[in-house]
Design a protein around this motif. Sequence first.
Motif, PDB file in Angstrom:
ATOM      1  N   ALA A 209       0.792  -1.356   0.080  1.00  0.00           N
ATOM      2  CA  ALA A 209       0.075  -0.006   0.184  1.00  0.00           C
ATOM      3  C   ALA A 209       0.752   1.381   0.075  1.00  0.00           C
ATOM      4  CB  ALA A 209      -0.871  -0.217   1.190  1.00  0.00           C
ATOM      5  N   ASN A 210       2.027   1.294   0.836  1.00  0.00           N
ATOM      6  CA  ASN A 210       2.859   2.509   0.836  1.00  0.00           C
ATOM      7  C   ASN A 210       3.377   2.593  -0.447  1.00  0.00           C
ATOM      8  OD1 ASN A 210       2.341   2.943   3.273  1.00  0.00           O
ATOM      9  ND2 ASN A 210       4.351   2.022   4.251  1.00  0.00           N
TER      10      ASN A 210
ATOM     11  N   LYS B 161      -4.846   2.762  -7.032  1.00  0.00           N
ATOM     12  CA  LYS B 161      -5.885   2.366  -6.177  1.00  0.00           C
ATOM     13  C   LYS B 161      -5.626   0.860  -5.532  1.00  0.00           C
ATOM     14  CE  LYS B 161     -10.450   1.973  -4.864  1.00  0.00           C
ATOM     15  NZ  LYS B 161     -11.817   1.927  -5.086  1.00  0.00           N
TER      16      LYS B 161
ATOM     17  N   ASP C 241      -9.962   0.207   1.451  1.00  0.00           N
ATOM     18  CA  ASP C 241      -8.970   0.978   0.579  1.00  0.00           C
ATOM     19  C   ASP C 241      -7.511   0.830   1.286  1.00  0.00           C
ATOM     20  OD1 ASP C 241      -7.398   3.009  -0.571  1.00  0.00           O
ATOM     21  OD2 ASP C 241      -8.866   4.330  -0.882  1.00  0.00           O
TER      22      ASP C 241
ATOM     23  N   ASN D  19      -0.007   6.459  -6.754  1.00  0.00           N
ATOM     24  CA  ASN D  19      -1.534   6.914  -6.966  1.00  0.00           C
ATOM     25  C   ASN D  19      -2.175   5.536  -7.659  1.00  0.00           C
ATOM     26  OD1 ASN D  19      -3.563   8.584  -6.450  1.00  0.00           O
ATOM     27  ND2 ASN D  19      -3.497   9.852  -8.111  1.00  0.00           N
TER      28      ASN D  19
ATOM     29  N   HIS E 260      -4.885   2.386   1.214  1.00  0.00           N
ATOM     30  CA  HIS E 260      -4.239   3.675   1.587  1.00  0.00           C
ATOM     31  C   HIS E 260      -4.863   4.344   2.612  1.00  0.00           C
ATOM     32  CE1 HIS E 260      -3.181   3.882  -3.158  1.00  0.00           C
ATOM     33  NE2 HIS E 260      -2.480   2.900  -2.577  1.00  0.00           N
TER      34      HIS E 260
ATOM     35  N   LYS F 255       0.699   3.899  -3.024  1.00  0.00           N
ATOM     36  CA  LYS F 255       0.162   5.327  -2.803  1.00  0.00           C
ATOM     37  C   LYS F 255       1.187   6.143  -3.544  1.00  0.00           C
ATOM     38  CE  LYS F 255      -1.555   7.567   1.381  1.00  0.00           C
ATOM     39  NZ  LYS F 255      -1.652   7.269   2.698  1.00  0.00           N
TER      40      LYS F 255
END
Lengths: 461, 275
Positions: B197-198, B206, B244, B204, B246, B201
């Motif tokens: 996720a990092n 998803k 999600d 950008n 993020h 992110k």
Amino acid sequence: MAVRKTKHEMPEQSPKERIKNFNEVPYGYDEQTAIEEAKRCLQCKNRPCVKGCPVEIDIPDFIKQIAEGNIDKAVEVLKTKTSLPAVCGRVCPYENQCEGECTLLKIGEPVAIGRLERFLADYERKKGAKIPKKEKNTGKKVAVVGAGPAGLTCAGDLVKLGNKVTIFEALHDPGGVLMYGIPEFRLPKEIVKSEVNYISKLGVDINYDVVVGKTITVDELMEDYDAIFIGTGAGLPRWLRIPGENLDGVYSANEFLTRVNMMKAYDFPNYDTPVKIGKVVATFGAGNVAMDCARTSLRLGAEKSYIIYRRSEKEMPARNEEIHHAEEEGVIFKLLTAPVKFIGDEKGMLKEVECLKMKLGEPDESGRRRPVPIEGSNFKIKIDTALVAIGQSPNPLIPQTVKDLEIERWGNIKTDEHGRTSIPGIFAGGDIATGAATVILAMGAGKRAARTINEYLKTER
Amino acid sequence: MYKIIEKKVLSESVKLMKIKSPLVAKKALAGQFIILRIDEKGERIPLTIADYDREKGTVTIIFMEVGKTTKKLGTLKEGDSILNFAGPLGKPSEIEKFGTVVCIGGGVGIAPLYPIIRELKKAGNYVISILGARNEKLLMLEKEIQEVSDELHICTDDGSKGKKGFVSDVLQGLIDDGKKINIVWAIGPIIMMKVVANLTKKHNLKTIVSLNPIMVDGTGMCGGCRVSVGDETKFACVDGPEFDGHLVDFDNLMLRNRRFAKEEEHACHMAGVKL
């Protein structure tokens, strides 16, 4: 002969003993005491106590039978209106209901109606419950969603009227809040099971592990059943919404009590579900659930158990008996105190709660005086566990999954006073319709809905 | 009672079971989970659904033996039964035609990812699967996932199979190659989901993650499974289990999942099972 002004005492475990075990606190009346207590009843013609009872039990009639020593007959009278007397005889807020209307209040204490009901239920359970005759089979099928007080009552009444009734329960045990919420020392689970057993013997089928809304939808049930009763309760915990609420050590009352009561974490590791509370426990809220949390904590070995409540003693919503028992057992009441923040250590374990002192201001919409913070009065209490017992909201699983079902502002299903929802054939009652209330009100709603459903089944199709 | 129709040992500590439960099989969708209890004294544990067969009425679960309950479950044989099996719970994965989807599975997280990959493929996506495990023995469902993926990348921590390294390294490679990615699914250990996720992110991209916090009832009643998602507290059982990636506070989840680590150890010790 003058009437005795006070109730006959009900013997109970001493506070010192009972905080070391989960056994029931009161022992109940013996037959002789029950008869003596029943003789206090004035047999008023206007029967004020019956008006105070949400399930309309013929109170003076069963009391008269006890007074005359006809215990079996008394049981019969009682059971015509309630299928769960052992439960009501333990957890009803009598002081606001039947006993709150008793004529004897004018000269002293009311007749101990709750204790007498409990005596009869226990007498019958020991003897083995008689199964009453059912009415002729109507050929109609009803699905009841949720095996809590509302669902069980509704199912019991409908099956007696000759309908085929199936209950769908999400959890693995019946009873709803009677099983997961109310502790063993207040309502032994064997008693709940035996009351449910009675309902099964009446011919009600109970299917477990069926999460209606997920495993099967209400619309699908409608294809197989002539009517549906929804009694899924108020299962959604409310939170304080203050910083630190997700720290390790903060539980909802629901999680804590479900672990201890339904999953029997007090007997860990004999049972597989754990619970840990440390030495100092703070329970937030002052209703019956909060008292249950605080008293359970002591029994699990807490050295200090606080009740932290933002209003004063007068506004505490718990039954008098629960508050009294909690005080006797050493629960420390910190009133006019509101939490503002949970504080954790470097590992994220709860270690403190920061609170504010409150004072009472003007009455709010509930008629109770609104608590107002005293600025700058912040102080901290060291705690290991926080139990949040400030109420529950209706479980959204069904409201979310039934198309066109009218829902009210707080997420509860909209019904009329007879339990009809906005969809013909679908009925609802108990906490899912009213928001969190009491066991007896849920039973009353289940009873009224059963009557409505039975009428509906006769007239439809 | 719910009968174990089939049992496979996928590796020393990972087992597959097909459980007879027609009601759950009929409704199960990719991304959902079940709650089971082995016996009268058992605890309720959530397991994400690895597959389902509506005709045969079976639901497949794949679990790693990490605590008393999963170890006990692992000792059961074909023909044995478990006491409770409720579901399907949680919200299903939101499957649609996104374009190119990267599906990342780590360890036992590969199991719940499999039906999601299959459904994404069915919906017309170009699916790139990345599977990772500590070593070759712990890698599972390779053949099945190969069949429903357009590309398959494998990596192991020790290099015993595929590329040596982590799933995030493979994903980084895809990004560096200029692959156009529309969405990422990542299911596996919390730390793996956090790292993925990092990474996404920054680009950008998803990213959906599936969380497996401690639960009791699984129906929204206890709040034991609450997770911080953005500014909100969500219940994984009814609002999730997918969120999600993020927005999830993985550190808080890691902490909350260790809540009963000591008790678990004690229970295993008392039951004579080794952790």
